[in-house]
Design a protein around this motif. Structure first.
Motif, PDB file in Angstrom:
ATOM      1  N   PHE A  78       1.875  -0.265 -10.410  1.00 13.78           N
ATOM      2  CA  PHE A  78       1.859   0.192  -9.026  1.00 13.78           C
ATOM      3  C   PHE A  78       2.029   1.714  -9.041  1.00 13.78           C
ATOM      4  O   PHE A  78       3.145   2.234  -9.011  1.00 13.78           O
ATOM      5  CB  PHE A  78       2.967  -0.494  -8.233  1.00 13.78           C
ATOM      6  CG  PHE A  78       2.779  -1.982  -8.118  1.00 13.78           C
ATOM      7  CD1 PHE A  78       2.077  -2.532  -7.072  1.00 13.78           C
ATOM      8  CD2 PHE A  78       3.275  -2.838  -9.099  1.00 13.78           C
ATOM      9  CE1 PHE A  78       1.880  -3.903  -6.970  1.00 13.78           C
ATOM     10  CE2 PHE A  78       3.089  -4.206  -9.016  1.00 13.78           C
ATOM     11  CZ  PHE A  78       2.390  -4.734  -7.949  1.00 13.78           C
ATOM     12  N   ARG A  79       0.899   2.393  -9.120  1.00 10.00           N
ATOM     13  CA  ARG A  79       0.914   3.856  -9.268  1.00 10.00           C
ATOM     14  C   ARG A  79       1.212   4.517  -7.930  1.00 10.00           C
ATOM     15  O   ARG A  79       0.512   4.317  -6.946  1.00 10.00           O
ATOM     16  CB  ARG A  79      -0.429   4.354  -9.814  1.00 10.00           C
ATOM     17  CG  ARG A  79      -0.497   5.867  -9.999  1.00 10.00           C
ATOM     18  CD  ARG A  79      -1.755   6.275 -10.749  1.00 10.00           C
ATOM     19  NE  ARG A  79      -2.948   5.742 -10.118  1.00 10.00           N
ATOM     20  CZ  ARG A  79      -3.547   6.300  -9.054  1.00 10.00           C
ATOM     21  NH1 ARG A  79      -3.049   7.384  -8.501  1.00 10.00           N
ATOM     22  NH2 ARG A  79      -4.646   5.750  -8.560  1.00 10.00           N
ATOM     23  N   ARG A  80       2.271   5.315  -7.922  1.00 10.45           N
ATOM     24  CA  ARG A  80       2.687   6.008  -6.710  1.00 10.45           C
ATOM     25  C   ARG A  80       2.098   7.413  -6.670  1.00 10.45           C
ATOM     26  O   ARG A  80       2.047   8.102  -7.690  1.00 10.45           O
ATOM     27  CB  ARG A  80       4.218   6.076  -6.642  1.00 10.45           C
ATOM     28  CG  ARG A  80       4.895   4.711  -6.734  1.00 10.45           C
ATOM     29  CD  ARG A  80       6.406   4.851  -6.893  1.00 10.45           C
ATOM     30  NE  ARG A  80       6.742   5.587  -8.106  1.00 10.45           N
ATOM     31  CZ  ARG A  80       7.956   6.060  -8.379  1.00 10.45           C
ATOM     32  NH1 ARG A  80       8.939   5.861  -7.530  1.00 10.45           N
ATOM     33  NH2 ARG A  80       8.176   6.723  -9.500  1.00 10.45           N
ATOM     34  N   ASP A  81       1.665   7.817  -5.525  1.00 11.74           N
ATOM     35  CA  ASP A  81       1.051   9.135  -5.345  1.00 11.74           C
ATOM     36  C   ASP A  81       2.156  10.164  -5.143  1.00 11.74           C
ATOM     37  O   ASP A  81       2.473  10.562  -4.017  1.00 11.74           O
ATOM     38  CB  ASP A  81       0.100   9.110  -4.147  1.00 11.74           C
ATOM     39  CG  ASP A  81      -0.696  10.399  -4.025  1.00 11.74           C
ATOM     40  OD1 ASP A  81      -0.699  11.188  -4.999  1.00 11.74           O
ATOM     41  OD2 ASP A  81      -1.304  10.629  -2.958  1.00 11.74           O
ATOM     42  N   ASP A  87       1.557   6.859  -0.953  1.00  9.55           N
ATOM     43  CA  ASP A  87       0.599   5.780  -1.187  1.00  9.55           C
ATOM     44  C   ASP A  87       0.840   5.118  -2.536  1.00  9.55           C
ATOM     45  O   ASP A  87       1.280   5.770  -3.501  1.00  9.55           O
ATOM     46  CB  ASP A  87      -0.832   6.324  -1.139  1.00  9.55           C
ATOM     47  CG  ASP A  87      -1.237   6.791   0.249  1.00  9.55           C
ATOM     48  OD1 ASP A  87      -0.669   6.259   1.221  1.00  9.55           O
ATOM     49  OD2 ASP A  87      -2.094   7.684   0.361  1.00  9.55           O
ATOM     50  N   VAL A  88       0.543   3.826  -2.596  1.00 10.68           N
ATOM     51  CA  VAL A  88       0.674   3.058  -3.837  1.00 10.68           C
ATOM     52  C   VAL A  88      -0.679   2.436  -4.162  1.00 10.68           C
ATOM     53  O   VAL A  88      -1.309   1.819  -3.295  1.00 10.68           O
ATOM     54  CB  VAL A  88       1.741   1.949  -3.702  1.00 10.68           C
ATOM     55  CG1 VAL A  88       1.787   1.094  -4.964  1.00 10.68           C
ATOM     56  CG2 VAL A  88       3.106   2.551  -3.414  1.00 10.68           C
ATOM     57  N   THR A  89      -1.122   2.612  -5.403  1.00  7.04           N
ATOM     58  CA  THR A  89      -2.393   2.043  -5.856  1.00  7.04           C
ATOM     59  C   THR A  89      -2.127   1.033  -6.960  1.00  7.04           C
ATOM     60  O   THR A  89      -1.439   1.331  -7.934  1.00  7.04           O
ATOM     61  CB  THR A  89      -3.337   3.141  -6.386  1.00  7.04           C
ATOM     62  OG1 THR A  89      -3.543   4.120  -5.374  1.00  7.04           O
ATOM     63  CG2 THR A  89      -4.683   2.548  -6.799  1.00  7.04           C
ATOM     64  N   GLU A  90      -2.655  -0.152  -6.800  1.00 10.48           N
ATOM     65  CA  GLU A  90      -2.488  -1.218  -7.784  1.00 10.48           C
ATOM     66  C   GLU A  90      -3.599  -1.106  -8.823  1.00 10.48           C
ATOM     67  O   GLU A  90      -4.772  -1.140  -8.485  1.00 10.48           O
ATOM     68  CB  GLU A  90      -2.557  -2.553  -7.053  1.00 10.48           C
ATOM     69  CG  GLU A  90      -2.158  -3.765  -7.846  1.00 10.48           C
ATOM     70  CD  GLU A  90      -2.243  -5.020  -6.995  1.00 10.48           C
ATOM     71  OE1 GLU A  90      -2.854  -6.003  -7.473  1.00 10.48           O
ATOM     72  OE2 GLU A  90      -1.725  -5.008  -5.861  1.00 10.48           O
ATOM     73  N   GLU A  91      -3.228  -0.964 -10.109  1.00  8.28           N
ATOM     74  CA  GLU A  91      -4.235  -0.789 -11.155  1.00  8.28           C
ATOM     75  C   GLU A  91      -3.896  -1.627 -12.375  1.00  8.28           C
ATOM     76  O   GLU A  91      -2.733  -1.840 -12.695  1.00  8.28           O
ATOM     77  CB  GLU A  91      -4.352   0.693 -11.545  1.00  8.28           C
ATOM     78  CG  GLU A  91      -3.045   1.302 -12.032  1.00  8.28           C
ATOM     79  CD  GLU A  91      -3.160   2.795 -12.335  1.00  8.28           C
ATOM     80  OE1 GLU A  91      -4.246   3.362 -12.090  1.00  8.28           O
ATOM     81  OE2 GLU A  91      -2.165   3.380 -12.806  1.00  8.28           O
ATOM     82  N   PRO A 146       0.799  -1.238   0.000  1.00  8.55           N
ATOM     83  CA  PRO A 146       0.000   0.000   0.000  1.00  8.55           C
ATOM     84  C   PRO A 146       0.820   1.272   0.000  1.00  8.55           C
ATOM     85  O   PRO A 146       0.324   2.331  -0.383  1.00  8.55           O
ATOM     86  CB  PRO A 146      -0.817  -0.116   1.293  1.00  8.55           C
ATOM     87  CG  PRO A 146       0.044  -0.948   2.195  1.00  8.55           C
ATOM     88  CD  PRO A 146       0.757  -1.926   1.300  1.00  8.55           C
TER      89      PRO A 146
END
Length: 427
Positions: free
Chosen positions: A92-95, A75-79, A65
């Motif tokens: 793994f998109r990093r904020d 934060d990291v979002t998996e898309e 996460p």
């Protein structure tokens, strides 16, 4: 029939597993005085061990996460950014703060050899602070309906090329273990077709580029049997009620059995130690065991055509190092690679891909300039340690990051080249 028998046995044991789980909670309940005794912990440990060795392990989560970038937690979002029937491409998109200069883009091609892409969780975690990370999330063949068609080694190579197009020009591709061969083939095909989405570098880690060098037990098994033997003995139909009912596959549980039999004493000792840790109430050591085997015992099926074509091409015919590998109707010419930097990484104690097998890529890619190539051998690690663990984080990951930065390519806007394959699929 063997696959159906395996499923029936698993179903037959399910009530016993449920009973063992219930009894385990009874003996671990803090309201039960027996939970504080060695007898209670021994019974609980035995019940948990039974439940775990008879369980079917589902696909694990990446569970990443957050990461640290420039000394800050982000934060990291998996898309999912690209999808086809047999694979999803995860980003793994990093904020990151607005206006920050972009990092390198790294596509990790995970093995399609029985385990899920989450086996490379540590690989992703180590690279996330330094790059935009993408990874191939291969789909269990038993979950893909027959109506979605076939999937073979040629399709795998096409998938890699399509994903490099999705990530964009100037990216870096990392092939871990089995994908080293299709990644190298994909780059060779792209280079020969003057593909504008050619990666800036490729890193091949613990891969079977030339299995004639220091052959391991896995390599010798393939050499000792014909492709017909594999078709007759390890290929089975997916049983009902799975979505891929009647698809011909190489079952993941067979692959897992083979891997475990190579180091059976070590796995038996690990489970014995796990039991002892539970009895001694050593929760930290027990949790490390759970984490490792939750990942290691989660397996997926491979399509018949992919498995057999890979065995024949890579392990029996040695087609790539001989210069005889074909991608559909086109020969894979590794000498065509001139503009992609090459990093090869091996583990000193690798018992899956023997020492020198991955380094062979340096020989067959003879037209890559010397200043664009590098080989590294990590001492004191086996196959798993090439892409995971403390030595990977400390010694190998920094080398990958430095290599990608050193060979970063200035990207100009180009119209993607349309790939046309004679006699095959056009993408």
């Amino acid at each position: 029939m063997f696959y159906q028998l395996y499923e029936m046995n698993h179903a037959a044991v399910a009530p016993l597993r449920a009973a063992a789980d219930a009894m385990r909670f009874f003996y671990r309940n803090p309201l039960n005085p027996l939970s504080y005794t060695e007898f209670g912990r021994t019974v609980s440990a035995g019940l948990e061990l039974f439940e775990r060795v008879t369980r079917r392990y589902g696909k694990p989560e990446f569970g990443l996460p957050v990461t640290t970038v420039d000394g800050r937690t982000v934060d990291v979002t998996e898309e999912i950014v690209w999808a086809k029937p047999f694979c999803n491409l995860l980003h793994f998109r990093r904020d990151l703060p607005a206006g920050r200069a972009p990092d390198q883009r790294i596509l990790i091609v995970a093995p399609m050899s029985g385990h899920y892409a989450t086996l490379l969780r540590g690989t992703v975690e180590a690279l996330l602070p330094h790059a935009e990370v993408y990874i191939t999330d291969w789909i269990d063949a038993r979950m893909v309906p027959l109506t979605e068609g076939r999937f073979d080694l040629d399709d795998y190579i096409d998938y890699v090329i399509d994903m490099l197009h999705a990530v964009g020009p100037g990216a870096h591709v990392v092939g871990v273990c089995q994908p080293s061969v299709p990644v190298l083939a994909a780059v060779a095909v792209m280079e020969s077709q003057r593909d504008s989405m050619l990666p800036a570098s490729m890193t091949l880690m613990g891969g079977p580029i030339d299995t004639r060098i220091n052959p391991t037990a896995v390599n010798k098994l393939a050499e000792e049997h014909s492709i017909e033997w594999f078709r007759d003995n390890v290929i089975m139909n997916v049983p009902w009620p799975h979505a891929g009912f009647m698809r011909r596959v190489y079952p993941g549980f067979l692959q897992l059995s083979g891997f475990m039999s190579m180091n059976l004493d070590r796995h038996v000792s690990a489970h014995k130690e796990f039991f002892e840790h539970l009895v001694k109430n050593d929760g930290e050591s027990a949790e490390k065991h759970r984490d490792f085997y939750d990942e290691y015992l989660a397996v997926m099926d491979l399509t018949e055509e992919f498995y057999l074509q890979t065995v024949e091409t890579v392990f029996i015919r040695h087609s790539l190092p001989k210069g005889e590998m074909m991608h559909r109707t086109v020969r894979v010419d590794t000498k065509a690679i001139r503009n992609v930097a090459l990093l090869t990484i091996e583990g000193e104690n690798d018992d899956i891909s023997g020492l020198g097998q991955t380094k062979a890529a340096q020989t067959i890619c003879s037209n890559i300039p010397d200043e664009m190539r590098l080989h590294y051998m990590q001492p004191d690690v086996g196959h798993y340690g090439v892409f995971n663990g403390s030595r990977f984080r400390r010694e190998i990951a920094p080398r990958i990051v430095d290599f990608t930065r050193q060979h970063a390519r200035t990207v100009t806007k180009k119209t993607p080249v349309k790939r046309v394959i004679k006699g095959g699929k056009a993408d």
